[in-house]
Design an enzyme around this catalytic site. Structure first.
Site, PDB file in Angstrom:
ATOM      1  N   ASP A 210       0.809  -1.219   0.000  1.00 38.54           N
ATOM      2  CA  ASP A 210       0.000   0.000   0.000  1.00 38.54           C
ATOM      3  C   ASP A 210       0.838   1.262   0.000  1.00 38.54           C
ATOM      4  O   ASP A 210       0.377   2.316   0.413  1.00 38.54           O
ATOM      5  CB  ASP A 210      -0.953   0.024   1.199  1.00 38.54           C
ATOM      6  N   GLU A 211       2.068   1.166  -0.454  1.00 35.93           N
ATOM      7  CA  GLU A 211       2.919   2.344  -0.394  1.00 35.93           C
ATOM      8  C   GLU A 211       3.418   2.778  -1.768  1.00 35.93           C
ATOM      9  O   GLU A 211       4.326   3.583  -1.877  1.00 35.93           O
ATOM     10  CB  GLU A 211       4.117   2.085   0.541  1.00 35.93           C
TER      11      GLU A 211
END
Lengths: 277, 277, 277, 277
Positions: D221-222
């Protein structure tokens, strides 16, 4: 030194190359560049931010030589815009602009405020901005606006902002200050025609109300649109509530439009705008 | 068992007390309660969700007795709404509704789709929903809509959804299905009048476009508004781009409006709606 | 005379009936009524606007008698809220509130402003609002906030607004003014933890930034949320630009939250809010 | 013939001039041009749409010669992107993409769908798109993703879209398809960490929920964010309601992100994106 170059002309092949060639040969550092071609009208728009040591008139000549004959060219140091604000009775847009002026938050400098009522004099003077009271009573629209025009002559301004100035401008006034007058209109466009749009909006039972900021032209409320926004409403809000909410959106829309204009990001393309956000 | 009670009547003192008294004495459990008084028109609106063991006709009588004579009262089990969808050529709203129907995601059940072109037949049938092709060519508007009305007679529907049905309904059709027809209009209201609103929007240089879902009444595009929304646009988008973006907002606005209606949250208050979100 | 009645208690059958019965027997005219049951926590919330001739203590007693023991009951004339504002260096929220106060546009009255810098003194005094300068240097957090608490004792205020007061409150201070302190937080929540959230947002390359207004509790930035909003951003904006845009959204979010609270529309439900918009 | 030229390199003076010079000498017609300099990282980004008769390899060489050594250059006919979609159980994003694919509404072509459940097979096949069922049970994450990678080898795809593929990708998988995987995340970022974010959002009492579409990198999620949006919520909505509303915003955010990527408007700038909208 930072400069802003703005070019509008009929489109032709190689414009970007030719312009960037001139800037490159002068040794300038291009920091941001935006172009747009309105294919329907064959209009070319270009905005360039560059830094360097620039002889403005010399560079303008060089660019003029390589551009089409119809080219309009603006070149100047990135600068704060001087502004005169016209108001009637409502304070919400004026307050917002006076605060932004006080804290140097929007690339502008309010030279003075002109009102056809004295109501907003105190507010204006709190911020050490001169207020000119020009009553409209018992004189014709032409005479009234002639008086305003005379006051304006004392100021070296870039733009006139109608911050809820509730009087229709004469064609003479509009013509005199062509492309320099920015208005906030209490509706999105197309709009409820006539008086009290919030009452009409309430009666129609709309679920949102909006506002539009635009340049002023001869056609009432028909000038090039700069910015629009809306706010959602519901059945529980009466016409007075809508007017109150409307002020919030008017204030915001005018500020957003002015930020764009005062940063030289807005071009007028006949009855529309081209905006490099 | 969950019930929904909806009451509209002229306002008078004590209505909430009287109604809640009846519900309390019957031993029902009120789970949600919303009221609104339109003070300008003196109209009272109330929506109550309650659970319990309810004899519908008996309760209706009890309530009728304590309410003003003009009271309109709806009482039924919380239920899925049956819907017939009318379309022309564009698929975007229909697709969205068929998907939501397929996965039981919106409190509705699509009984069938009726189109004046065959274009959307395949799409509809993919989802095992019957499609009726009713061409409008070479017959009058009245004849065409008479044919549609005949097909509708075969279905026990609660609402007719115009999912980009691009034909003006006859007064007979509208009257026959009063307060049962929901439309999606390609603009906020007030709107550009006439054909091709996105082309007009582009020519006017607007900075946002919108859509409006409303109940259909005799006044074209003038029925009570249920939901509206907008999308921001800019100078780089041509009329075709606006039309494409417009479809996104139309699809969304229609779905939001239908969610509200199908959950019994929307009351019609003359030419407006009262909505308990 | 207009009154606002606010009730919070554990939920049980018949509450609406019992409460509306009392109001009906007293002959009051209920103008607006909202209820909500938090089913997870079995909490009942009710807000009623009514008009009539009310003996407040008498009515309170009657209601207390029919309500569950844990009922919390507020009953008062609809009134303007008295407010003290705490600030540090940034003006944007304070300016907005001072203007709204000056023109009586939000149901509140600013009694005074307290700042740990003198920077905002001039601005505050322009609007004839007293400014108290309480420097935080060379004293402990406890001492500093003790001094602020002493000043607050001179004012009969309903709420303390932290309009960009950039110091962490001590548990004593928070406890002393429980449910009376409203903060504006420079992020939506959950948020980038630690200093300079706009720098973090920029480094992460987010496409929107937001703000949150909430009641202050012992858990830093963890009190009940009242209002949140965002603004879209893009790659061309640096951390400084984001901070500037952030101020616009902070100002707006705080004003929206305060409008709700000052109109008695916000209930605290443990770590959340119930809001009757 | 329309071409898209995309250049990323370290910034230096005269890049625009040099590039536009090459395009001008080849006689191409530049239709749209966007540039951006990430001043913090000294990265230059340029995207040009031009038409003409182009020998791709020859032009690439000419450009390579005048650009810094680190330049990455993409040049190709404007083309439809080939896409494989990975799903788990939820249909909402997949449905939306299958409909857009069916009607050629987004510059892409869905080659196939791969799912670790069979649930979405029927839906996919309705639209004549092959569905590959690759169960994840009783095998390791590595084995499962190895199987998926093998299926992917049969397709000549430009992008892999994770349309609610609820499994963490292995570093091998991510590395193999670097900058080609686009995910939709059920939150804005920073986000509630861990399982069931809508439950957490509900418990925290947030007033808005959001979604984020991003490229997938090793950091869960980065990856670089492409698009984000939110939807307002209130106290009356429980965790299940939030999840339902969340699906609406997820679907929309993924579609908006893909429109940008598939039109070659998105550049990756380390952990961020530069987007020419």
């Amino acid at each position: 030194m930072k400069y802003i170059l703005r070019i509008t002309c009929s489109d032709q092949k190689g414009l970007i190359y030719k312009i960037s060639n001139v800037l490159f040969e002068e040794g300038f550092n291009v920091e941001r560049n935006d172009e747009f071609v309105d294919a329907e009208k064959n209009h070319f728009f270009m905005r360039t931010e560059f830094s360097g040591d620039c002889k403005v008139e010399e560079l303008k000549n060089k660019l003029q030589n390589i551009l089409p004959e119809d080219a309009k060219l603006e070149l100047s140091l990135k600068k704060v815009k001087n502004v005169v604000i016209l108001v009637t009775k409502e304070h919400h847009c004026l307050s917002d602009l006076l605060i932004r002026n006080e804290f140097n938050e929007m690339n502008f400098n309010v030279l003075s405020v002109i009102g056809n009522y004295e109501l907003l004099k105190d507010l204006t003077q709190k911020f050490n901005v001169p207020f000119h009271y020009v009553p409209a009573e018992n004189i014709s629209r032409e005479e009234h606006q002639q008086k305003i025009a005379e006051i304006l002559e004392n100021y070296d301004f870039d733009y006139i902002v109608l911050a809820k100035f509730m009087r229709i401008l004469t064609p003479e006034f509009v013509k005199k200050f062509k492309h320099k007058i920015i208005n906030i209109h209490h509706s999105f466009l197309p709009a409820f025609i006539g008086a009290n749009p919030y009452k009409q909006a309430h009666e129609r039972g709309v679920k949102m109300i909006g506002a539009t900021s635009h340049f002023v032209t001869d056609d009432l409320d028909e000038g090039p649109i700069i910015y629009q926004d809306i706010i959602k409403v519901n059945h529980s809000q009466n016409a007075k509530d809508l007017a109150k909410l409307g002020k919030e959106v008017e204030k915001k829309v005018l500020a957003e439009a002015l930020k764009l204009v005062f940063n030289d990001k807005v071009f007028i393309d006949e009855n529309k705008t081209v905006i490099f956000e």
